[in-house]
Design a protein around this motif. Structure first.
Motif, mmCIF file in Angstrom:
data_model
loop_
_atom_site.group_PDB
_atom_site.id
_atom_site.type_symbol
_atom_site.label_atom_id
_atom_site.label_comp_id
_atom_site.label_asym_id
_atom_site.label_seq_id
_atom_site.Cartn_x
_atom_site.Cartn_y
_atom_site.Cartn_z
ATOM 1 N N GLU A 1 42.648 -27.074 -22.243
ATOM 2 C CA GLU A 1 43.985 -26.466 -22.315
ATOM 3 C C GLU A 1 44.321 -25.770 -21.002
ATOM 4 O OE1 GLU A 1 46.070 -26.882 -24.650
ATOM 5 O OE2 GLU A 1 44.873 -27.604 -26.331
ATOM 6 N N LYS A 2 45.493 -26.041 -20.468
ATOM 7 C CA LYS A 2 45.895 -25.447 -19.197
ATOM 8 C C LYS A 2 46.561 -24.088 -19.367
ATOM 9 C CE LYS A 2 46.399 -29.873 -16.817
ATOM 10 N NZ LYS A 2 47.300 -30.749 -16.007
ATOM 11 N N ASP A 3 47.245 -23.891 -20.498
ATOM 12 C CA ASP A 3 47.898 -22.620 -20.756
ATOM 13 C C ASP A 3 46.882 -21.629 -21.329
ATOM 14 O OD1 ASP A 3 50.542 -21.025 -21.193
ATOM 15 O OD2 ASP A 3 49.500 -20.918 -23.135
ATOM 16 N N ARG A 4 46.920 -20.403 -20.845
ATOM 17 C CA ARG A 4 45.939 -19.402 -21.261
ATOM 18 C C ARG A 4 46.002 -19.126 -22.767
ATOM 19 N NH1 ARG A 4 46.030 -13.025 -19.510
ATOM 20 N NH2 ARG A 4 44.009 -12.449 -20.399
ATOM 21 N N ASP A 5 47.190 -18.882 -23.289
ATOM 22 C CA ASP A 5 47.329 -18.571 -24.715
ATOM 23 C C ASP A 5 46.906 -19.761 -25.575
ATOM 24 O OD1 ASP A 5 48.229 -16.042 -24.117
ATOM 25 O OD2 ASP A 5 50.356 -16.616 -24.144
ATOM 26 N N GLN A 6 47.229 -20.972 -25.139
ATOM 27 C CA GLN A 6 46.838 -22.152 -25.892
ATOM 28 C C GLN A 6 45.324 -22.354 -25.885
ATOM 29 O OE1 GLN A 6 49.065 -25.448 -24.333
ATOM 30 N NE2 GLN A 6 51.023 -24.751 -25.182
ATOM 31 N N ALA A 7 44.690 -21.986 -24.785
ATOM 32 C CA ALA A 7 43.233 -22.102 -24.707
ATOM 33 C C ALA A 7 42.576 -21.169 -25.717
ATOM 34 C CB ALA A 7 42.761 -21.784 -23.291
ATOM 35 N N HIS A 8 43.095 -19.934 -25.820
ATOM 36 C CA HIS A 8 42.546 -18.981 -26.785
ATOM 37 C C HIS A 8 42.813 -19.441 -28.219
ATOM 38 C CE1 HIS A 8 41.020 -15.559 -24.412
ATOM 39 N NE2 HIS A 8 41.907 -15.947 -23.495
ATOM 40 N N ALA A 9 44.010 -19.953 -28.459
ATOM 41 C CA ALA A 9 44.347 -20.433 -29.807
ATOM 42 C C ALA A 9 43.447 -21.605 -30.196
ATOM 43 C CB ALA A 9 45.814 -20.837 -29.868
ATOM 44 N N ARG A 10 43.243 -22.514 -29.259
ATOM 45 C CA ARG A 10 42.390 -23.666 -29.540
ATOM 46 C C ARG A 10 40.941 -23.230 -29.767
ATOM 47 N NH1 ARG A 10 41.513 -28.046 -32.212
ATOM 48 N NH2 ARG A 10 40.150 -29.545 -31.157
ATOM 49 N N TRP A 11 40.491 -22.241 -29.006
ATOM 50 C CA TRP A 11 39.126 -21.704 -29.152
ATOM 51 C C TRP A 11 38.905 -21.181 -30.578
ATOM 52 C CZ3 TRP A 11 35.114 -21.391 -25.561
ATOM 53 C CH2 TRP A 11 34.032 -20.559 -25.902
ATOM 54 N N ARG A 12 39.853 -20.382 -31.062
ATOM 55 C CA ARG A 12 39.720 -19.825 -32.415
ATOM 56 C C ARG A 12 39.803 -20.916 -33.484
ATOM 57 N NH1 ARG A 12 42.657 -15.752 -29.730
ATOM 58 N NH2 ARG A 12 44.659 -16.627 -30.378
ATOM 59 N N GLU A 13 40.635 -21.918 -33.232
ATOM 60 C CA GLU A 13 40.747 -23.035 -34.169
ATOM 61 C C GLU A 13 39.423 -23.796 -34.269
ATOM 62 O OE1 GLU A 13 43.203 -27.264 -34.602
ATOM 63 O OE2 GLU A 13 43.864 -25.738 -33.157
ATOM 64 N N VAL A 14 38.793 -24.057 -33.115
ATOM 65 C CA VAL A 14 37.513 -24.764 -33.100
ATOM 66 C C VAL A 14 36.449 -23.939 -33.817
ATOM 67 C CG1 VAL A 14 35.625 -25.570 -31.623
ATOM 68 C CG2 VAL A 14 37.999 -26.087 -31.017
ATOM 69 N N ALA A 15 36.411 -22.641 -33.549
ATOM 70 C CA ALA A 15 35.420 -21.773 -34.198
ATOM 71 C C ALA A 15 35.576 -21.802 -35.713
ATOM 72 C CB ALA A 15 35.547 -20.355 -33.662
ATOM 73 N N ASP A 16 36.807 -21.739 -36.181
ATOM 74 C CA ASP A 16 37.051 -21.761 -37.628
ATOM 75 C C ASP A 16 36.649 -23.097 -38.240
ATOM 76 O OD1 ASP A 16 37.967 -19.181 -37.560
ATOM 77 O OD2 ASP A 16 40.092 -19.738 -37.394
ATOM 78 N N ASN A 17 36.904 -24.194 -37.529
ATOM 79 C CA ASN A 17 36.546 -25.510 -38.040
ATOM 80 C C ASN A 17 35.028 -25.709 -38.119
ATOM 81 O OD1 ASN A 17 39.229 -26.238 -38.330
ATOM 82 N ND2 ASN A 17 39.334 -27.256 -36.332
ATOM 83 N N LEU A 18 34.309 -25.049 -37.233
ATOM 84 C CA LEU A 18 32.853 -25.196 -37.202
ATOM 85 C C LEU A 18 32.133 -24.190 -38.101
ATOM 86 C CD1 LEU A 18 32.287 -25.691 -33.351
ATOM 87 C CD2 LEU A 18 32.177 -27.455 -35.114
ATOM 88 N N ARG A 19 32.844 -23.207 -38.593
ATOM 89 C CA ARG A 19 32.217 -22.076 -39.275
ATOM 90 C C ARG A 19 31.411 -22.491 -40.514
ATOM 91 N NH1 ARG A 19 33.355 -17.262 -37.687
ATOM 92 N NH2 ARG A 19 35.342 -17.982 -36.803
ATOM 93 N N GLU A 20 31.935 -23.425 -41.275
ATOM 94 C CA GLU A 20 31.263 -23.783 -42.521
ATOM 95 C C GLU A 20 29.920 -24.468 -42.271
ATOM 96 O OE1 GLU A 20 32.074 -26.397 -46.590
ATOM 97 O OE2 GLU A 20 33.717 -25.999 -45.185
ATOM 98 N N ARG A 21 29.889 -25.419 -41.327
ATOM 99 C CA ARG A 21 28.650 -26.171 -41.066
ATOM 100 C C ARG A 21 27.752 -25.492 -40.029
ATOM 101 N NH1 ARG A 21 29.227 -32.172 -39.504
ATOM 102 N NH2 ARG A 21 26.954 -31.946 -39.694
ATOM 103 N N PHE A 22 28.389 -24.795 -39.055
ATOM 104 C CA PHE A 22 27.612 -24.207 -37.963
ATOM 105 C C PHE A 22 28.009 -22.744 -37.788
ATOM 106 C CE2 PHE A 22 28.529 -28.698 -36.998
ATOM 107 C CZ PHE A 22 27.240 -29.226 -36.989
ATOM 108 N N ARG A 23 27.571 -21.918 -38.748
ATOM 109 C CA ARG A 23 27.965 -20.505 -38.732
ATOM 110 C C ARG A 23 27.501 -19.803 -37.454
ATOM 111 N NH1 ARG A 23 30.112 -16.887 -41.827
ATOM 112 N NH2 ARG A 23 30.387 -18.464 -43.465
ATOM 113 N N ASP A 24 26.291 -20.097 -37.000
ATOM 114 C CA ASP A 24 25.774 -19.453 -35.785
ATOM 115 C C ASP A 24 26.638 -19.794 -34.568
ATOM 116 O OD1 ASP A 24 23.765 -18.372 -37.241
ATOM 117 O OD2 ASP A 24 22.190 -19.733 -36.549
#
Length: 411
Positions: A284-307
């Motif tokens: 992501e080139k936009d700063r806010d979009q990079a942070h939003a995408r980061w949180r989205e990825v973390a949430d998607n991984l939370r169930e299988r990869f909590r650590d």
């Protein structure tokens, strides 16, 4: 034709023939190789008092074959055949200015030898270098010569602003208090407002605790370090705290090291998938979009990869700190890669020694290496665009905002 005229003809470079047999990419390298080889022959002839194979009553020495050596230049690596003499030795004058690191290595090995801490491998290396029987006075004079140059370099005043500072450590073994201990060799690299990299300083620390980092950073500020907007390093809590207290600046966690830490929490079969999905945030080139995408990825991984998700929650603002800066600068800011090659060279040279006799020997060798590296950077092209740096350093509101945001996330 006189002997002098014949010698001049022989030492001239046949440019048409060199060009004819060379590709464009190789022409300069072959030209340099031919020139320096002829220069060495001229120098050796002067030392011998006569040319190679020439009969002369003035002859004082004779050729005795050649020894190969690789010479790294701006045009690439050039293979040299350095002439050997029957009596004494010869070393090309054009290589002399680049021998500080080699002298430092010799001095360290000699010092270890005299202190009685050498191993069989070091003994073999000492003999190979022709250093057997070196006296304490000889070592002292050699060390003084190197130390004078190294200390002048490491204690020079730092002028102007240095917006970006990279810090990294590598470890060496040395003797202290009758024990063999491991110590951290810290190297500080920064970019000035002219877009050029410089080695600001080095130090040897017993650990990477906050107090030692703070002392090192204060030593840099006393020499004039200022205007730092971002410190880039691996995840050292002591460094983070010291940077906040001493420099009051932002901190970028090395993205490469973070990914290694992240993937260490994932099984082998899942590493490629997790790595690919996390990298989408970096795309992501936009700063806010990079942070939003980061949180989205973390949430998607939370169930299988909590650590993994928890580490992403913890490290978000540290790993994405570089996105606060202009896009043209980001590729150089997100990791400690600018120091990787430097550290590899340090390890290559320090591994030769094995165990250093004291801290001063470490500073001597690493300082000499860094002095030569700094000289190379001084004549290379700019590391960052000067226009972007100048505009950024004059934007006080942006600088203050970045520092304030980083401090807020550390509370």
């Amino acid at each position: 034709m006189t002997t002098k005229e014949s010698t001049m003809t022989e030492t001239m470079i046949d440019l048409p023939s060199v060009i004819a047999k060379s590709d464009d990419a190789d022409f300069l390298r072959e030209l340099i190789q031919d020139a320096v080889q002829r220069l060495m022959d001229i120098e050796v002839s002067a030392v011998c008092g006569a040319g190679h194979g020439e009969r002369s009553p003035d002859r004082e020495n004779q050729h005795n074959g050649y020894r190969p050596r690789q010479w790294d230049t701006r045009a690439g690596t050039i293979g040299l055949n350095i002439p050997k003499l029957r009596k004494g030795s010869y070393f090309p004058t054009f290589l002399e200015p680049r021998r500080t690191a080699e002298k430092a290595l010799m001095a360290v090995i000699q010092e270890a030898y005299i202190h009685g801490v050498s191993t069989r491998a070091v003994d073999d290396l000492v003999r190979a270098m022709g250093l057997t029987g070196a006296s304490k006075s000889q070592v002292s004079r050699l060390c003084e010569e190197i130390d004078e140059r190294v200390q002048a370099f490491l204690n020079r005043p730092l002028e102007g602003d240095w917006p970006f500072l990279w810090l990294d450590a590598t470890y060496v073994k040395l003797r202290e208090g009758g024990r063999i201990i491991s110590m951290a060799v810290i190297v500080a690299v920064a970019v000035n407002t002219d877009g050029r990299r410089e080695i600001l300083g080095i130090t040897v620390m017993p650990s990477e605790a906050e107090t030692f980092w703070a002392d090192f950073l204060r030593s840099l500020t006393r020499r004039g370090l200022r205007g730092v907007q971002l410190v880039i390093s691996d995840a050292h809590e002591g460094l983070k705290a010291a940077a906040r207290k001493v420099l009051g600046t932002g901190w970028q966690r090395c993205r490469v090291h973070f990914q290694r830490n992240l993937l260490a929490r994932v099984g082998k079969t899942n590493k490629p998938v997790v790595s690919a999905v996390v990298k989408t945030a970096f795309a992501e080139k936009d700063r806010d979009q990079a942070h939003a995408r980061w949180r989205e990825v973390a949430d998607n991984l939370r169930e299988r990869f909590r650590d993994v998700a928890e580490l992403m929650d913890e490290a978000e603002h540290d790993v994405l700190a570089y996105t606060a800066f202009d896009e043209s600068l980001r590729s150089k800011l997100h990791s400690t890669n600018p120091l990787e090659r430097v550290n590899k060279e340090i390890k290559r040279r320090t591994n030769v020694v094995g165990i250093f006799p004291n801290r001063e020997a470490v500073i001597r060798l690493v300082g000499a290496l860094m002095l030569e590296q700094n000289d190379e950077w001084a004549v290379s092209r700019r590391y960052m665009p000067v226009e972007k740096l100048t505009a950024m350093c004059h934007d006080e509101s942006e600088t203050a905002m970045i520092a304030a945001q980083w401090k807020q996330h550390q509370l």
